[in-house]
Scaffold this motif. Structure first.
Motif, short mmCIF file in Angstrom:
data_model
loop_
_atom_site.label_atom_id
_atom_site.label_comp_id
_atom_site.label_asym_id
_atom_site.label_seq_id
_atom_site.Cartn_x
_atom_site.Cartn_y
_atom_site.Cartn_z
N ALA A 54 1.05 -0.81 -0.47
CA ALA A 54 0.02 -0.28 -0.26
C ALA A 54 1.08 0.75 -0.07
O ALA A 54 0.68 2.61 -0.73
CB ALA A 54 -0.60 -0.13 1.05
N THR A 55 2.25 1.46 0.58
CA THR A 55 2.82 1.93 0.75
C THR A 55 3.52 2.79 -0.34
O THR A 55 2.91 3.74 -0.72
CB THR A 55 3.54 2.39 1.92
OG1 THR A 55 3.22 2.26 3.18
CG2 THR A 55 4.86 3.43 2.29
N LEU A 56 4.33 1.14 -0.74
CA LEU A 56 4.54 1.99 -2.27
C LEU A 56 3.30 2.80 -3.52
O LEU A 56 3.82 3.46 -4.08
CB LEU A 56 4.89 0.25 -3.09
CG LEU A 56 6.43 0.43 -1.70
CD1 LEU A 56 6.83 -1.09 -2.77
CD2 LEU A 56 7.01 0.99 -2.16
N ALA A 57 2.29 1.80 -3.71
CA ALA A 57 0.68 2.72 -4.30
C ALA A 57 0.88 4.43 -3.66
O ALA A 57 0.79 4.41 -4.85
CB ALA A 57 -0.11 2.06 -4.04
N HIS A 58 1.08 3.98 -3.01
CA HIS A 58 0.76 5.50 -2.23
C HIS A 58 2.28 6.75 -3.27
O HIS A 58 2.31 8.12 -3.37
CB HIS A 58 0.58 5.33 -0.44
CG HIS A 58 -0.66 5.07 -0.45
ND1 HIS A 58 -0.49 4.50 1.09
CD2 HIS A 58 -2.00 5.05 -0.96
CE1 HIS A 58 -1.44 3.67 1.35
NE2 HIS A 58 -2.49 4.52 0.04
N LEU A 59 3.81 5.92 -2.67
CA LEU A 59 4.07 6.39 -3.31
C LEU A 59 4.54 6.97 -4.32
O LEU A 59 4.91 8.18 -4.55
CB LEU A 59 5.80 5.25 -2.69
CG LEU A 59 7.11 5.62 -3.70
CD1 LEU A 59 8.10 6.90 -2.26
CD2 LEU A 59 7.69 4.75 -3.33
N ALA A 60 4.05 6.06 -5.39
CA ALA A 60 3.95 6.83 -6.69
C ALA A 60 3.20 8.07 -6.77
O ALA A 60 3.25 8.82 -7.53
CB ALA A 60 3.29 5.31 -7.34
N ALA A 61 1.65 7.80 -5.89
CA ALA A 61 0.60 8.78 -5.89
C ALA A 61 1.35 10.61 -6.10
O ALA A 61 1.29 11.28 -5.94
CB ALA A 61 -0.35 8.92 -5.55
N CYS A 62 2.22 9.97 -4.55
CA CYS A 62 3.09 11.63 -4.32
C CYS A 62 3.75 11.92 -4.29
O CYS A 62 4.28 12.81 -5.42
CB CYS A 62 3.25 10.92 -3.14
SG CYS A 62 2.16 10.65 -1.22
N ARG A 63 4.21 11.21 -5.25
CA ARG A 63 5.86 11.65 -6.69
C ARG A 63 5.36 12.32 -7.57
O ARG A 63 5.41 13.06 -8.03
CB ARG A 63 6.96 10.39 -6.72
CG ARG A 63 7.38 10.93 -7.12
CD ARG A 63 8.41 9.33 -7.83
NE ARG A 63 9.96 9.51 -8.28
CZ ARG A 63 10.84 8.57 -8.49
NH1 ARG A 63 10.19 7.35 -8.49
NH2 ARG A 63 11.74 9.17 -8.81
#
Length: 273
Positions: free
Chosen positions: A86-95
């Protein structure tokens, strides 16, 4: 990410309806310089569309959503204590949205950590397995102790957490091992012993042992034992609530407010280098 001192830090919370999510939302609400700007949860959460402060009887004006773009639209920083995937999915969106991140999620593989480091070229990130100020001061004490006790002492790390924790040893315990090994000029991977069973033989000199306890509602306890001849030294930290993690996370958010990119940890936030 640069903001005026009088402008509230606009914070989104991932896993907003979980135990840690609730604690973070309460902390944001109580902080004069912070404002809740987004609340993210899973697509199958029954709370989607509800006010993020409803659990506390507070009308925050922010609804819980699984739409990452919508949840991050007004935010400057996302606090994430979820799961690695989940964090990696959020990471892509935040980037994409140029939103900073405070990541307290544990259990990342080396490849996943590399993805976070790559994203930090574009957005500012604090990554730490434990956001507690007290835990990170404990890490500094362990660094000092490890240097002074580099020979003649056996090292064991004992950690205890609630029954719902899914990774072991805890990220904090592993970081403690890494801090000790690095302070002694070695690699944890070459010294760690994660389990013992049956006829194990004598303890291998220089090893760093780990013991894990899971049960009940234990928030988090970590003890590092330096056992020598005729004496032992114990350095311990015990959490009685998740409030310390939440307050440390807000300190990380404030630290990132002046950063445009880069990968940091709580030693950077607390000036413990």
């Amino acid at each position: 990410m640069t903001t005026a001192a009088s402008t509230p830090h606009r914070i989104a919370v991932a896993g907003a309806t979980g135990r840690m999510g609730h604690m973070l939302i309460e902390a944001v609400r109580a902080a004069d310089d912070c404002q809740l700007a987004g609340a993210l949860d899973r697509a199958d959460s029954p709370t989607l569309g509800q006010d993020a402060g409803a659990f506390a009887g507070w009308a925050s004006g922010v609804v819980v959503t699984a739409d990452l773009a919508a949840g991050l639209a007004s935010a400057q920083c996302l606090i994430d204590f979820t799961r690695p995937e989940a964090t990696l999915a959020h990471l892509a969106a935040c980037r994409t949205a140029k939103v900073g991140m405070v990541i307290g999620t544990t259990g990342f593989s080396d490849a996943q950590k590399a993805q976070i480091a790559a994203a930090a070229q574009d957005i500012p990130i604090v990554l730490a397995p434990n956001m507690s100020v007290g835990v990170n001061v404990t890490m500094k004490l362990l660094e000092l102790a490890a240097k002074a006790l580099a020979s003649g002492y056996d090292i064991e790390i004992i950690e205890a957490h609630h029954r719902h924790k899914v990774d072991a040893p805890s990220g904090t315990a592993l970081q403690m091992g890494e801090v000790i090994a690095q302070a002694q000029g070695t690699r944890l991977a070459d010294r760690a012993v994660y389990e013992r069973y049956g006829h194990t033989g004598e303890r291998k000199e220089g090893s760093i042992g780990f013991a894990t306890v899971r049960g009940g509602d234990i928030v988090g306890e970590h003890t590092v034992l330096f056992a020598g001849t005729g004496e032992r030294i114990e350095i311990a930290h015990k959490s009685t609530s998740r409030a310390g993690y939440a307050q440390g996370s807000l300190r990380a958010v404030r630290f990132l407010a002046s950063k445009n990119s880069g990968l940091y940890d709580m030693f950077d936030v607390l000036n413990l280098r």
